[in-house]
Design a protein around this motif. Structure first.
Motif, PDB file in Angstrom:
ATOM      1  N   UNK B  39      37.075  18.377  36.398  1.00 38.62           N
ATOM      2  CA  UNK B  39      38.213  17.540  36.798  1.00 38.62           C
ATOM      3  C   UNK B  39      37.777  16.265  37.521  1.00 38.62           C
ATOM      4  N   UNK B  59      44.152  17.116  39.188  1.00 38.03           N
ATOM      5  CA  UNK B  59      43.996  17.242  37.738  1.00 38.03           C
ATOM      6  C   UNK B  59      45.286  16.814  37.056  1.00 38.03           C
ATOM      7  N   UNK B  60      45.177  16.655  35.756  1.00 40.11           N
ATOM      8  CA  UNK B  60      46.340  16.412  34.920  1.00 40.11           C
ATOM      9  C   UNK B  60      46.883  17.774  34.505  1.00 40.11           C
ATOM     10  N   UNK B  61      48.175  18.003  34.759  1.00 42.54           N
ATOM     11  CA  UNK B  61      48.743  19.291  34.366  1.00 42.54           C
ATOM     12  C   UNK B  61      48.618  19.468  32.865  1.00 42.54           C
ATOM     13  N   UNK B  62      48.245  20.678  32.444  1.00 42.39           N
ATOM     14  CA  UNK B  62      48.158  20.947  31.008  1.00 42.39           C
ATOM     15  C   UNK B  62      49.391  21.677  30.493  1.00 42.39           C
ATOM     16  N   UNK B  63      50.257  22.092  31.415  1.00 42.54           N
ATOM     17  CA  UNK B  63      51.521  22.705  31.015  1.00 42.54           C
ATOM     18  C   UNK B  63      52.654  21.680  31.038  1.00 42.54           C
ATOM     19  N   UNK B  64      52.532  20.677  31.922  1.00 45.36           N
ATOM     20  CA  UNK B  64      53.577  19.667  32.074  1.00 45.36           C
ATOM     21  C   UNK B  64      52.954  18.304  31.778  1.00 45.36           C
ATOM     22  N   UNK B  67      52.956  15.289  34.169  1.00 45.01           N
ATOM     23  CA  UNK B  67      52.609  15.479  35.578  1.00 45.01           C
ATOM     24  C   UNK B  67      51.109  15.488  35.849  1.00 45.01           C
ATOM     25  N   UNK B  69      48.575  16.654  39.312  1.00 48.98           N
ATOM     26  CA  UNK B  69      48.717  17.560  40.453  1.00 48.98           C
ATOM     27  C   UNK B  69      47.597  17.340  41.474  1.00 48.98           C
ATOM     28  N   UNK B  71      45.510  18.920  44.281  1.00 43.52           N
ATOM     29  CA  UNK B  71      45.224  20.314  44.592  1.00 43.52           C
ATOM     30  C   UNK B  71      44.682  20.498  45.998  1.00 43.52           C
ATOM     31  N   UNK B 105      52.593  15.682  41.530  1.00 46.19           N
ATOM     32  CA  UNK B 105      53.147  16.822  42.232  1.00 46.19           C
ATOM     33  C   UNK B 105      52.132  17.331  43.238  1.00 46.19           C
ATOM     34  N   UNK B 107      51.943  20.354  46.851  1.00 48.14           N
ATOM     35  CA  UNK B 107      52.675  21.324  47.652  1.00 48.14           C
ATOM     36  C   UNK B 107      52.028  21.418  49.029  1.00 48.14           C
ATOM     37  N   UNK B 142      56.368  30.693  46.364  1.00 47.75           N
ATOM     38  CA  UNK B 142      55.894  29.749  45.337  1.00 47.75           C
ATOM     39  C   UNK B 142      54.444  30.044  44.966  1.00 47.75           C
ATOM     40  N   UNK B 143      53.625  30.293  45.987  1.00 43.17           N
ATOM     41  CA  UNK B 143      52.209  30.595  45.743  1.00 43.17           C
ATOM     42  C   UNK B 143      51.965  32.068  46.041  1.00 43.17           C
TER      43      UNK B 143
END
Lengths: 182, 182
Positions: B39, B59-64, B67, B69, B71, B105, B107, B142-143
């Motif tokens: 990353x 990193x770049x989200x691989x699901x969204x 987005x 993220x 970390x 994003x 958290x 959430x986590x």
């Protein structure tokens, strides 16, 4: 048996079993929830009825656009030696291939002889390291000072191979197919 | 002062400081070497002369696919309140934007009021959670179980904005610009 992508609710379930699957080692601190949200496209769980019996967390490398990386794999101790590790890896190979990746990379510690045998049986090559120990190439300090590692790589075919889906270069040679919590 | 992409050798350096920067908390187990290899395009370190004074792993989200993220972010305790957290975030915004991402994003835990203030000052919105606590929306579990979190999101513009490089929607409002090891 069901093999599916992870979802965020799987994080707690994996967290709850992972130390036990590793024989009491504190692995859960290493497990980030981001795999269950942001890397779901290349991360999978195996269930038997409702029970979690295996998982593979991986991602597409963002520094090496031809590579995908297997980060964390575990199989329930009661379900080992059944080829479940192989099923998880094959599913990951397919996801990597569909995303145009040519190589899958993974690492393990030099003392994990079962993991080394498993990766060999799955067609991984052991990349040249700093030194050979009992015939195994070892990279010193790969994962930080003292974090010596064996580095595996397997060619899975690239974007072109992905077009013919499951077949082509994804055919695997026979092997022992051990499933391990390494 | 130098702000640059991480490389694999930075892993040990960050590992060596991170528990101290977090006031003795055992953070190093949560730090994976994969950020320093796979990353690197969205992960950065800040150095003053040869000394490490800050880092941001993202990193770049691989699901969204819209987005990116954040970390893990830390700033050396002696170098806080100098806007270094802001510099790291701005560099990350640029990397995310250049990769066509529209949102960043992040958290934090509900008790980390400095991190909440920092993200607000950086233009992050606090996404609606399960409940409001002292005016802060909190997402339960959430986590993982007990891992209550505040969820931040900031719009940074998409692929089109990236074409005009540093400018456009990347302009940030004034703020307190605290740099935190959260």
């Amino acid at each position: 048996m069901r093999l599916r992508h992870v979802n965020p609710l799987d994080y707690d379930r994996v967290l709850g079993v992972v130390d036990g699957w590793w024989g009491g080692r504190a692995m859960s601190a290493r497990l980030s929830h981001v795999f269950f949200s942001h890397f779901a496209p290349t991360s999978f769980v195996l269930e038997s009825d409702a029970e979690l019996i295996g998982f593979l967390l991986g991602f597409l490398s963002q520094a090496h656009p031809d590579e995908a990386y297997v980060h964390f794999v575990g199989v329930h101790p009661d379900f080992r030696r059944l080829g479940l590790g192989r099923r998880l890896y094959e599913r990951f190979f397919m996801a990597a291939q569909m995303n145009g990746r040519r190589y899958v990379r993974s690492i393990t510690s030099p003392s994990n002889t079962l993991s080394i045998a498993f990766h060999r049986s799955m067609g991984f090559e052991l990349l040249h390291g700093d030194v050979l120990i009992d015939g195994v190439p070892v990279w010193f300090d790969y994962a930080g000072a003292g974090g010596h590692r064996v580095v595996f790589r397997r060619e899975i075919g690239g974007a072109d191979a992905a077009t013919d889906g499951n077949g082509g270069r994804l055919r695997l040679q026979d092997g022992m197919g051990k499933a391990l919590a390494f």
